[in-house]
Design an enzyme around this catalytic site. Structure first.
Site, short mmCIF file in Angstrom:
data_model
loop_
_atom_site.label_atom_id
_atom_site.label_comp_id
_atom_site.label_asym_id
_atom_site.label_seq_id
_atom_site.Cartn_x
_atom_site.Cartn_y
_atom_site.Cartn_z
N ASP A 1 44.12 20.29 5.13
CA ASP A 1 44.33 21.73 4.86
C ASP A 1 44.37 22.59 5.84
O ASP A 1 43.64 23.41 6.39
CB ASP A 1 43.70 22.09 3.73
CG ASP A 1 43.43 20.88 2.45
OD1 ASP A 1 45.07 20.29 2.19
OD2 ASP A 1 42.85 20.31 1.80
N LYS B 1 46.07 13.66 5.67
CA LYS B 1 47.04 14.26 3.53
C LYS B 1 47.59 15.23 4.02
O LYS B 1 47.16 16.71 4.09
CB LYS B 1 45.27 14.34 2.78
CG LYS B 1 46.18 14.61 1.06
CD LYS B 1 45.19 14.50 -0.19
CE LYS B 1 44.28 16.10 0.17
NZ LYS B 1 45.51 16.69 -0.63
N ASP C 1 50.31 14.49 -0.37
CA ASP C 1 49.67 14.68 -1.93
C ASP C 1 51.02 16.05 -2.85
O ASP C 1 50.34 16.45 -3.00
CB ASP C 1 48.48 15.12 -1.75
CG ASP C 1 47.82 15.81 -3.63
OD1 ASP C 1 47.88 14.80 -3.56
OD2 ASP C 1 46.24 15.91 -3.22
N LYS D 1 51.67 15.48 -5.64
CA LYS D 1 51.53 15.48 -7.29
C LYS D 1 52.69 14.87 -8.26
O LYS D 1 52.74 16.39 -8.78
CB LYS D 1 50.30 16.21 -8.34
CG LYS D 1 48.97 15.74 -7.68
CD LYS D 1 47.70 16.63 -8.00
CE LYS D 1 46.48 16.51 -6.84
NZ LYS D 1 46.26 17.38 -5.68
N HIS E 1 55.30 14.94 -10.91
CA HIS E 1 55.48 14.73 -12.31
C HIS E 1 56.38 15.81 -13.65
O HIS E 1 57.22 16.89 -13.30
CB HIS E 1 54.29 15.78 -13.34
CG HIS E 1 54.39 15.89 -14.75
ND1 HIS E 1 53.86 16.51 -15.10
CD2 HIS E 1 54.44 15.02 -15.34
CE1 HIS E 1 53.13 16.52 -16.12
NE2 HIS E 1 54.14 15.58 -16.97
N ASP E 2 57.38 15.26 -13.63
CA ASP E 2 58.82 15.28 -14.19
C ASP E 2 59.73 14.27 -14.57
O ASP E 2 58.78 13.21 -15.32
CB ASP E 2 59.88 16.07 -13.02
CG ASP E 2 60.84 16.75 -13.21
OD1 ASP E 2 61.73 16.98 -14.39
OD2 ASP E 2 61.07 17.60 -12.30
N ASN F 1 63.65 9.80 -14.22
CA ASN F 1 64.63 9.70 -13.62
C ASN F 1 64.56 10.73 -12.05
O ASN F 1 64.99 10.83 -10.88
CB ASN F 1 66.30 10.09 -13.96
CG ASN F 1 67.32 9.65 -13.38
OD1 ASN F 1 68.05 8.86 -12.19
ND2 ASN F 1 68.09 11.16 -12.53
N THR G 1 40.13 17.60 -11.83
CA THR G 1 38.63 18.12 -12.06
C THR G 1 38.68 19.31 -11.58
O THR G 1 37.68 19.38 -12.35
CB THR G 1 38.13 17.58 -10.39
OG1 THR G 1 38.81 18.34 -9.35
CG2 THR G 1 37.37 16.47 -9.91
N GLN H 1 33.21 22.99 -4.07
CA GLN H 1 32.98 21.56 -4.90
C GLN H 1 31.60 20.91 -5.50
O GLN H 1 30.26 21.78 -4.84
CB GLN H 1 33.03 20.33 -3.52
CG GLN H 1 34.31 19.87 -2.63
CD GLN H 1 34.97 19.33 -3.67
OE1 GLN H 1 35.55 19.14 -4.45
NE2 GLN H 1 36.95 19.22 -3.24
N GLY I 1 37.63 17.13 4.05
CA GLY I 1 38.49 18.13 4.16
C GLY I 1 37.82 19.38 4.93
O GLY I 1 37.37 18.96 6.26
N ARG I 2 37.15 19.91 4.84
CA ARG I 2 36.59 21.03 5.23
C ARG I 2 35.34 20.66 6.10
O ARG I 2 35.07 21.38 7.58
CB ARG I 2 36.07 22.32 3.90
CG ARG I 2 36.96 22.93 3.90
CD ARG I 2 37.34 23.84 2.59
NE ARG I 2 37.25 22.76 1.34
CZ ARG I 2 37.08 23.46 -0.31
NH1 ARG I 2 36.45 24.54 -0.28
NH2 ARG I 2 37.07 22.73 -0.61
O1 C5P Z 1 37.39 20.77 2.00
P1 C5P Z 1 37.82 19.05 0.92
O2 C5P Z 1 36.67 18.37 1.51
O3 C5P Z 1 36.87 20.26 0.09
O4 C5P Z 1 38.71 19.19 0.46
C1 C5P Z 1 39.37 17.95 -0.57
C2 C5P Z 1 40.47 17.91 -0.55
O5 C5P Z 1 41.11 17.21 -1.93
C3 C5P Z 1 41.62 18.94 -0.79
O6 C5P Z 1 42.81 18.55 0.04
C4 C5P Z 1 41.88 18.73 -2.04
O7 C5P Z 1 42.94 19.34 -2.59
C5 C5P Z 1 41.44 17.65 -2.24
N1 C5P Z 1 41.51 17.29 -3.96
C6 C5P Z 1 40.16 17.66 -4.02
N2 C5P Z 1 39.50 17.15 -5.78
C7 C5P Z 1 40.39 15.97 -6.30
C8 C5P Z 1 41.67 16.32 -5.90
C9 C5P Z 1 42.01 16.55 -5.02
O8 C5P Z 1 39.38 17.70 -3.49
N3 C5P Z 1 39.97 16.39 -7.21
#
Ligand code: C5P
Length: 233
Positions: free
Chosen positions: A14, A36, A63, A65, A67-68, A71, A122, A192, A212-213
């Protein structure tokens, strides 16, 4: 019981832009295996960026996601076959037929691809499910969607740390489980709310953790990667 041998680390790329992302990844070639690419980066830079990252030797978790109608999802998976991505998300709420079409497209155009289902985001809570006329608990909805998708040919589930133990006990042991919301001990939680350490998620049966972070904002991202990898051994 889970049968996974080893938990892999996936870096959530990200980043503000392509240049920063590639600069960062250069420092991790040879140590980190998985990256990712999310909606933000893919919308901005698309398949060319995914190809470039693949050519650097990384495995790719896209990633999107999806949804459609069945086909359209199948055609999108066909279109992605030129990158040979390794993991791809779809929304289980698209239903069993959509999942079956996705699995068929995987088998026909990219048999090495593993499809992952997202169950309940989430960011959704009980009250929001009620607004959608879904009168069941979040946990039961997660279970229903996880079972429906894996019984329809999907390889795995994206699960929050809180859902991990429950899904591991409910699903076939071969089901892949990918868990974000991971924080090494002492790391900033950012926004989070319910987190686990890499070791805890690994013990509970996550095949992959997404971080990520804690890596991206670290003063030395590649050292942080090394330390997480070490903690997973
Ligand atoms: O920076 P961080 O570790 O919080 O990033 C988590 C990654 O996982 C982000 O790309 C976020 O969009 C993704 N993610 C999440 N929680 C979810 C699904 C995906 O944090 N339930």
């Amino acid at each position: 019981m889970n049968q996974h041998k080893h938990t892999e680390l996936i870096l959530a790329l990200d980043c503000p832009n392509r240049t920063e992302a590639l600069k960062l990844l250069k420092t991790m070639q040879g140590s980190l295996k998985w990256v990712k690419i999310g909606l933000q980066m893919f919308t901005a830079y698309g398949i060319p960026l995914a190809k470039e990252i693949k050519a650097m030797g990384f495995n790719i978790f896209l990633d999107l996601k999806l949804h459609d109608i069945p086909n359209t999802v199948a055609k999108a998976i066909d279109s992605l076959s030129e990158v040979s991505i390794d993991l791809l998300t779809i929304h289980a709420i698209g239903g069993s037929e959509m999942c079956q079409f996705a699995a068929k497209a995987r088998d026909a155009s990219n048999p090495n691809l593993k499809l992952l289902a997202v169950t309940v985001l989430t960011s959704m809570n009980q009250a929001q499910l009620e607004q959608l006329n879904i009168h069941t608990s979040v946990e039961s909805q997660v279970q229903t969607l996880a079972k429906l998708s894996t019984q329809s040919g999907i390889d795995g589930i994206v699960a929050s740390p809180l859902e991990l133990a429950m899904l591991r006990s409910e699903l076939d042991p071969s089901t892949l489980i990918v868990t974000p919301g991971i924080r090494p001990r002492g790391a900033d939680l950012n926004e989070q709310k319910r987190v686990m350490t890499p070791e805890e998620a690994s013990k509970l049966g996550a095949n992959f953790i997404v971080v990520g972070r804690p890596i991206l904002n670290s003063p030395n991202p590649s050292e942080t990667v090394q330390s997480i990898l070490k903690s997973l051994k």
